[in-house]
Design an enzyme around this catalytic site. Sequence first.
Site, PDB file in Angstrom:
ATOM      1  N   CYS A 136       0.323  -1.385   0.222  1.00 34.99           N
ATOM      2  CA  CYS A 136       0.290   0.050  -0.220  1.00 34.99           C
ATOM      3  C   CYS A 136       0.571   1.471   0.122  1.00 34.99           C
ATOM      4  O   CYS A 136       1.718   1.369   1.059  1.00 34.99           O
ATOM      5  CB  CYS A 136      -0.842   0.157   1.652  1.00 34.99           C
ATOM      6  SG  CYS A 136      -2.086  -1.206   1.335  1.00 34.99           S
ATOM      7  N   ASN A 401      16.616 -17.000 -27.412  1.00 30.88           N
ATOM      8  CA  ASN A 401      17.816 -18.244 -26.886  1.00 30.88           C
ATOM      9  C   ASN A 401      17.508 -18.987 -27.756  1.00 30.88           C
ATOM     10  O   ASN A 401      16.788 -20.102 -26.721  1.00 30.88           O
ATOM     11  CB  ASN A 401      16.617 -18.295 -24.643  1.00 30.88           C
ATOM     12  CG  ASN A 401      17.280 -16.825 -23.804  1.00 30.88           C
ATOM     13  OD1 ASN A 401      17.842 -16.301 -24.230  1.00 30.88           O
ATOM     14  ND2 ASN A 401      16.701 -17.446 -22.827  1.00 30.88           N
ATOM     15  N   SER A 421      12.120 -11.254 -23.516  1.00 27.58           N
ATOM     16  CA  SER A 421      10.861 -11.476 -22.790  1.00 27.58           C
ATOM     17  C   SER A 421      10.097  -9.832 -22.382  1.00 27.58           C
ATOM     18  O   SER A 421       9.159  -9.902 -22.548  1.00 27.58           O
ATOM     19  CB  SER A 421      10.732 -12.247 -21.773  1.00 27.58           C
ATOM     20  OG  SER A 421      12.058 -12.040 -20.812  1.00 27.58           O
ATOM     21  N   HIS A 520       9.199 -14.690 -13.920  1.00 24.85           N
ATOM     22  CA  HIS A 520      10.248 -14.557 -15.737  1.00 24.85           C
ATOM     23  C   HIS A 520       9.031 -14.795 -16.918  1.00 24.85           C
ATOM     24  O   HIS A 520       8.274 -15.741 -15.868  1.00 24.85           O
ATOM     25  CB  HIS A 520      11.350 -15.593 -15.741  1.00 24.85           C
ATOM     26  CG  HIS A 520      11.896 -15.416 -16.861  1.00 24.85           C
ATOM     27  ND1 HIS A 520      11.402 -15.667 -18.385  1.00 24.85           N
ATOM     28  CD2 HIS A 520      13.182 -14.391 -17.214  1.00 24.85           C
ATOM     29  CE1 HIS A 520      12.625 -15.203 -19.501  1.00 24.85           C
ATOM     30  NE2 HIS A 520      13.554 -14.365 -18.480  1.00 24.85           N
ATOM     31  N   PHE A 521       8.557 -14.667 -17.371  1.00 20.64           N
ATOM     32  CA  PHE A 521       7.829 -14.567 -18.455  1.00 20.64           C
ATOM     33  C   PHE A 521       7.758 -15.985 -19.102  1.00 20.64           C
ATOM     34  O   PHE A 521       6.644 -16.656 -20.007  1.00 20.64           O
ATOM     35  CB  PHE A 521       7.691 -13.821 -19.762  1.00 20.64           C
ATOM     36  CG  PHE A 521       6.952 -13.020 -20.582  1.00 20.64           C
ATOM     37  CD1 PHE A 521       5.745 -13.876 -20.531  1.00 20.64           C
ATOM     38  CD2 PHE A 521       6.644 -11.929 -20.700  1.00 20.64           C
ATOM     39  CE1 PHE A 521       4.703 -12.802 -21.009  1.00 20.64           C
ATOM     40  CE2 PHE A 521       5.578 -10.942 -21.253  1.00 20.64           C
ATOM     41  CZ  PHE A 521       4.372 -11.906 -21.205  1.00 20.64           C
ATOM     42  N   GLU A 522       9.231 -16.681 -18.707  1.00 21.19           N
ATOM     43  CA  GLU A 522       8.566 -18.276 -18.753  1.00 21.19           C
ATOM     44  C   GLU A 522       8.042 -19.088 -18.477  1.00 21.19           C
ATOM     45  O   GLU A 522       7.915 -20.502 -18.352  1.00 21.19           O
ATOM     46  CB  GLU A 522      10.219 -19.176 -19.389  1.00 21.19           C
ATOM     47  CG  GLU A 522      10.778 -17.781 -20.414  1.00 21.19           C
ATOM     48  CD  GLU A 522      12.720 -18.224 -20.576  1.00 21.19           C
ATOM     49  OE1 GLU A 522      12.811 -19.628 -20.431  1.00 21.19           O
ATOM     50  OE2 GLU A 522      13.643 -17.694 -20.913  1.00 21.19           O
ATOM     51  N   CYS A 652      20.219 -23.329 -12.479  1.00 25.85           N
ATOM     52  CA  CYS A 652      20.676 -23.931 -14.047  1.00 25.85           C
ATOM     53  C   CYS A 652      22.382 -25.304 -14.192  1.00 25.85           C
ATOM     54  O   CYS A 652      22.858 -24.379 -14.265  1.00 25.85           O
ATOM     55  CB  CYS A 652      20.540 -22.883 -14.742  1.00 25.85           C
ATOM     56  SG  CYS A 652      20.912 -23.893 -17.187  1.00 25.85           S
TER      57      CYS A 652
END
Length: 731
Positions: A136, A401, A421, A520-522, A652
């Site tokens: 807030c 990628n 992304s 992440h967008f993935e 990864c």
Amino acid sequence: MDSGTLAMRAVSSSLFYNSPKPKFNHLSNPVRKPVIRCIYTRNPCLNSCFSVKPTSITPFSCSAVTSPLPGSDNLATAEAATGTRATTEARLHLLIQEFETLLEPVDRVKKLLQYGNLLPPSEQSLKTTENRVPGCTAQVWLHVSLGNDNKVRFLADSDSEITKGFCACLVWLLDGAEPEEVLALKTEDLEAINVMGLNGKRGSSTKSRANTWHNVLVSLQKRTKALVAEREGRPRGEPFPSLIVDVDGIQAKGSYAEVQARFLSPNEVKVEELANLLEEKKIGVVAHFYMDPEVQGVLTAAQKLWPHIHISDSLVMADSAVKMAKAGCKFITVLGVDFMSENVRAILDQAGYTEVGVYRMSNERISCSLADAAASPAYMDYLSKAAASISSPSLHVVYINTSLETKAYSHEVVPTITCTSSNVVPTILQAFAQVPNLNIWYGPDTYMGANIMELFQQMTIMSDEEIADIHPQHNRNTIKSLLPRLHYFQDGTCIVHHLFGHEVVEKINEMYCDAFLTAHFEVPGEMFSLAMEAKRRGMGVVGSTQNILDFIKQRLQEALDRNIDDHLQFVLGTESGMVTSIVTAVRILLGSMKSSARAKVSVEIIFPVSSESVTKMPNSSLGKALEFLNIPVIPGVTSGEGCSIHGGCASCPYMKMNSLSSLLKVCHSLPHDKDSLSAYEAARFSLETPKGKLIADVGCEPILHMRDFQATKRLPEKLIDQILHNGGDEI
């Protein structure tokens, strides 16, 4: 405008302002303007909507009832006569009726101010950081308890008069309700009570007020669930590991976080050795955000001694390499997967720096699950469908990628532009604006493709004005026309973001629903939806690694500007290697504000690690070595190395092939022992495409198309010509 900003606008507009009717059934009584009256009593159990555990605080209660709204007096009379509380549904019905009679925004604001004045202030002892409602703009405090009668009691207060009005409405609606009623209320149920800006438009102040409704409700529901679980003796589960950063240093909570923290203050001898070596031999270093924490810790510290070290997302790595070559670097070392070193090599050649050597960090292949998916026969079959579609032109939007070979082969099949992304959504919108009958084929990331589709579907319920704010050449009809023409590959995922599965999402929803959520967008759809819901109320970001870093920095800066004690929690919904860059940025911001007069602000970075992910190995030789070093776990991606298939550790294994020892080996061997580094060199592509052109030349063109788009916000005319002529010899 990046994907993160577009997503924020889409969700905040479509899901709040155009939400469906409340889930509670409304009655259809005629309405008149009511007023609220507040009745004080010394007995907290009589007609009470406020109740606290016995403390030094003077007990009080406030029964806020609407009058003379038809039925409201009857409601109050019935409550007093029966000694029971009216249902939340009945109260919500009266509240909505009241606000629906106030057509002018200024009247609604006045009503909220009136209610805010009637809300009794909380005692100062309850205005703690722990009781603060996150997200807030104003300070909001919430105290929740569960009585022996299984009724939820809560106190709310704010330093903003309008926000106090919101709190008064929520107190009247939910104080004294059963836990099931509290948990059943949705933000959409409160849509009719929304207060727009005084100019009648949905500006930033309106979003802030909408966020207040949602954030207070989410925080109330989280605390209610915790109290119910505690009463029933149900364990809530272990919290995720986290790092807490403040001006005094870093505190690690959980063994996984301890491992991450250990490398944030690297060995000074190693740092100085590396910096001197890089300077002596004029070697630049470009590294991805997802590097091992030890490598990132050393590189981040070495940046102070040698400026030609850059840690970023994959797109900026090649740009940084060009700047380093311009500054006189003779060699560029690339810490990432192979397609990143390929891109650096190709972009340097395009910029005319063919003499600058480019080196990877392994004599073995450093793979990537997404790049591999795009190099598969299945992906070329997917693109052949695009090439066979002669009814309308096609464009292939390929994620950055991917390998240079993929970009080259794809571009000869279907005109291709790369994306990140951050810019994938603007790229698709602009392409469809320039070629309205265009078919768009996105790949290879399946999750990102599905998330993009979901985002556009949400835009179809926005107003034309709201859509125009996102892209001036689009409206509801054009977005609806785009959807059936948007295709995405169905069999490509990042093994890291795939780990954010059901178990992790469920735990985030249960224990961290009021924290800032980054994704992440993935990530898979379930995690994407959760993050988008958080984004709707200003509590989340969905986008690239850079978007995530910028979001955290922005929220921290806002907290510092408020100059009040605060504790910010961020769930890290991407590869855990991001933590080094995040902690570094947080430390810089906190350090810039360090003063005895400043408020105490801390940032907690939460790692969504599944319960099976933190594995100790005391019986192995590696385990004994770790014990000797006081390191109980290794962050990794395989079973037994800090991760599990159930979701979460987000580390990864390919990125972790970039070790500090490999970097030192390459640097020591340059320039006189280059022959020993032949397997490490990012060689130029001498192979040709099926049309007889160099892979390096054709593969760079989709990247250059994206560069043009970033500079002009339009697809380049050369690409448009290729689209309209179906590729052919123009490529």
